[in-house]
Motif scaffolding. Structure first.
Motif, mmCIF file in Angstrom:
data_model
loop_
_atom_site.group_PDB
_atom_site.id
_atom_site.type_symbol
_atom_site.label_atom_id
_atom_site.label_comp_id
_atom_site.label_asym_id
_atom_site.label_seq_id
_atom_site.Cartn_x
_atom_site.Cartn_y
_atom_site.Cartn_z
ATOM 1 N N GLN A 121 12.277 93.449 -44.755
ATOM 2 C CA GLN A 121 11.863 94.698 -45.404
ATOM 3 C C GLN A 121 10.381 94.704 -45.739
ATOM 4 O O GLN A 121 9.715 95.737 -45.619
ATOM 5 N N ILE A 122 9.846 93.574 -46.160
ATOM 6 C CA ILE A 122 8.402 93.480 -46.406
ATOM 7 C C ILE A 122 7.646 93.835 -45.130
ATOM 8 O O ILE A 122 6.681 94.610 -45.144
ATOM 9 N N LEU B 221 -0.438 92.270 -46.233
ATOM 10 C CA LEU B 221 0.855 91.834 -45.715
ATOM 11 C C LEU B 221 0.952 90.309 -45.739
ATOM 12 O O LEU B 221 2.000 89.747 -46.091
ATOM 13 N N THR B 222 -0.130 89.633 -45.378
ATOM 14 C CA THR B 222 -0.138 88.167 -45.407
ATOM 15 C C THR B 222 0.133 87.650 -46.816
ATOM 16 O O THR B 222 0.898 86.693 -47.004
ATOM 17 N N GLU C 239 8.780 95.537 -42.412
ATOM 18 C CA GLU C 239 8.988 96.914 -41.961
ATOM 19 C C GLU C 239 8.193 97.905 -42.814
ATOM 20 O O GLU C 239 7.585 98.835 -42.292
ATOM 21 N N GLU C 240 8.188 97.714 -44.125
ATOM 22 C CA GLU C 240 7.473 98.627 -45.015
ATOM 23 C C GLU C 240 5.966 98.557 -44.808
ATOM 24 O O GLU C 240 5.253 99.547 -45.040
ATOM 25 N N ASN C 241 5.471 97.405 -44.387
ATOM 26 C CA ASN C 241 4.018 97.207 -44.224
ATOM 27 C C ASN C 241 3.604 97.081 -42.763
ATOM 28 O O ASN C 241 2.499 96.608 -42.475
ATOM 29 N N ALA C 242 4.468 97.528 -41.851
ATOM 30 C CA ALA C 242 4.205 97.350 -40.421
ATOM 31 C C ALA C 242 2.902 97.989 -39.982
ATOM 32 O O ALA C 242 2.213 97.478 -39.092
ATOM 33 N N TRP D 66 5.762 91.695 -35.939
ATOM 34 C CA TRP D 66 5.520 90.906 -37.150
ATOM 35 C C TRP D 66 6.615 89.858 -37.346
ATOM 36 O O TRP D 66 6.357 88.754 -37.835
ATOM 37 N N HIS D 67 7.839 90.221 -37.006
ATOM 38 C CA HIS D 67 8.973 89.310 -37.103
ATOM 39 C C HIS D 67 8.713 88.049 -36.292
ATOM 40 O O HIS D 67 9.153 86.948 -36.677
ATOM 41 N N ASN D 68 7.985 88.194 -35.179
ATOM 42 C CA ASN D 68 7.664 87.052 -34.329
ATOM 43 C C ASN D 68 6.317 86.435 -34.672
ATOM 44 O O ASN D 68 5.940 85.412 -34.092
#
Length: 462
Positions: A130-131, A143-144, A133-136, A108-110
């Motif tokens: 954190q958003i 998430l979007t 990681e918590e919603n991975a 998600w980071h990428n």
């Protein structure tokens, strides 16, 4: 080839989870991975970083006073905090018992890129992280929505400059092109009207918020629908579009299993993703369980994280400087929190240029020999100079009851390396037929064999 080792690398960053996959079975291993909890407490390195609107007001006052020294010191301090954040994340990747959450967070980071270099506020980057990681393992649509309202994202894609009558279209464009639908599945009018709907969405205390004086409350037409839309409305409309699942399923397949996934596979999993209402957990479960049974080894080039963390794990290097690890992967083109642009790391063949391959071979020499890091061999910054990856010397696990061919076969199996006749002969030159596994220097001989294997092109694949 051990399939559990293959999937340990794909679901994490090393082969150390292979035994857990074998003992628990893939289904149970995935369940345990999904149950893992993200860290919620702010790390200590953020303690003195600016966080509140009041903090930033004070900084702006310093800037207005033209306090050059204060600006310089703040830049230096925040750059150090950024380095600490990279090391903190690498430590989590290395030590997590079930690292799939970190692997998915990195995905998600990428995908939702927002870099420290552009945002310049570590706390915003941490909130963004954190958003994710918590919603991975959560819902893609939700998430979007959350990412769209993160301070890091509105700052990174210049929505702070987007106001009624003077639109900046960057966030609106990338929301469609890179985050959700992909090129060819929207119009320029959708971008323009999306920008109007996002006008006035800027920095807020706990996340982005609309400024009444800057927002646009006129009706907009977006994908054929008309209304006074805001950011959540845009996402709801986007997720009604026919092509919405496929950009993400292609990227997930590319991140975990195939550098170039087949179109029919992208469509197959994309259709299922839509059926599951864009829930990530069932999508990952289906992909991993079904692809696990296929012969798909060697279909993906290891990214720098997978390469270095596997190498360190195999050599039992536990006392490394994570800032040096961060520097190495930056040199390899994978700078955490600082992708080269909004498209993120390209991956695939870009991970195996001649320069990258040479750097990897040099790193293998360093780690296998036990030499420390210094300016000459890794060009570290001053904070890393003199630190050592491997102060106690490298060691690897191997069966000291076997002959040379059994030891070679054991390492090939563990490192997922297929060797042709020429390579096999080279290995048998290193560890000869009369090799004594009980000899005092036996471990050093096996280390030389290991070093030769990890320099093979085949070792760069998973």
């Amino acid at each position: 080839m051990d399939n559990n080792i293959l999937w340990s690398l794909r679901l994490g960053f090393s082969s150390k989870e292979a035994q857990a996959i074998s003992d628990l079975g893939l289904k149970k291993f995935l369940e345990r991975s999904f149950e893992s909890k993200p860290q919620t407490k702010n790390p200590d390195f953020l303690e003195d970083s600016p966080k509140t609107i009041e903090d930033f007001k004070q900084i702006r006052m310093q800037y207005k006073e033209n306090n050059t020294e204060a600006r310089k010191q703040l830049r230096i301090t925040e750059a150090k905090v950024s380095q600490d954040m990279k090391a903190w994340w690498i430590d989590k990747m290395r030590t997590d018992e079930f690292p799939l959450r970190e692997k998915m967070t990195c995905f998600w980071h990428n995908h939702f890129v927002a870099t420290f270099q552009k945002v310049k506020v570590n706390y915003y980057i941490y909130q963004h992280h954190q958003i994710i990681e918590e919603n991975a393992f959560g819902n893609f649509k939700e998430l979007t929505k959350k990412i769209l309202k993160s301070n890091a994202m509105v700052r990174y894609l210049d929505n702070t400059d987007n106001k009624r009558g003077k639109n900046n279209e960057n966030l609106s464009r990338e929301l469609l092109e890179l985050f959700t639908l992909g090129i060819g599945n929207y119009t320029e009018n959708d971008i323009k009207n999306g920008a109007k709907a996002l006008a006035g969405l800027g920095i807020g205390q706990d996340g982005a918020q609309y400024r009444r004086a800057l927002e646009d409350n006129d009706s907009k037409t977006y994908f054929g629908k008309t209304g006074n839309f805001k950011c959540d409305d845009l996402v709801d409309i986007i997720f009604e579009q026919k092509e919405i699942p496929y950009l993400l399923t292609r990227k997930i397949l590319g991140w975990f299993i195939y550098d170039t996934p087949k179109d029919e596979l992208v469509r197959y999993y994309g259709d299922y993703f839509r059926e599951m209402n864009f829930e990530i957990k069932p999508l990952l479960t289906k992909i991993f369980k079904e692809e696990y049974s296929k012969n798909n080894a060697g279909s993906k080039i290891k990214n720098p994280l997978e390469y270095i963390l596997q190498l360190m794990s195999e050599l039992h290097i536990d006392n490394s400087n994570s800032k040096a690890v961060a520097f190495f992967i930056k040199e390899q083109g994978m700078d955490l929190f600082n992708q080269p642009n909004v498209k993120g790391w390209v991956g695939g063949n870009s991970w195996l240029t001649s320069q990258v391959y040479l750097q990897r071979n040099n790193m293998a020499d360093l780690l296998c020999s036990g030499r420390g890091l210094n300016r000459k061999n890794l060009k570290p910054n001053e904070e890393m100079t003199g630190k050592s990856f491997n102060k106690k010397g490298a060691t690897i696990d191997w069966d000291n009851n076997g002959n040379n061919k059994k030891i070679i076969a054991e390492l090939k199996d563990r490192l997922l390396c297929e060797a042709d006749a020429v390579s096999q002969k080279d290995f048998e030159t290193i560890i000869k037929y009369d090799f004594n596994p009980k000899a005092e220097n036996a471990n050093q001989v096996v280390l030389r064999l290991f070093n030769a294997m990890v320099k093979m092109p085949e070792y760069q694949l998973i």
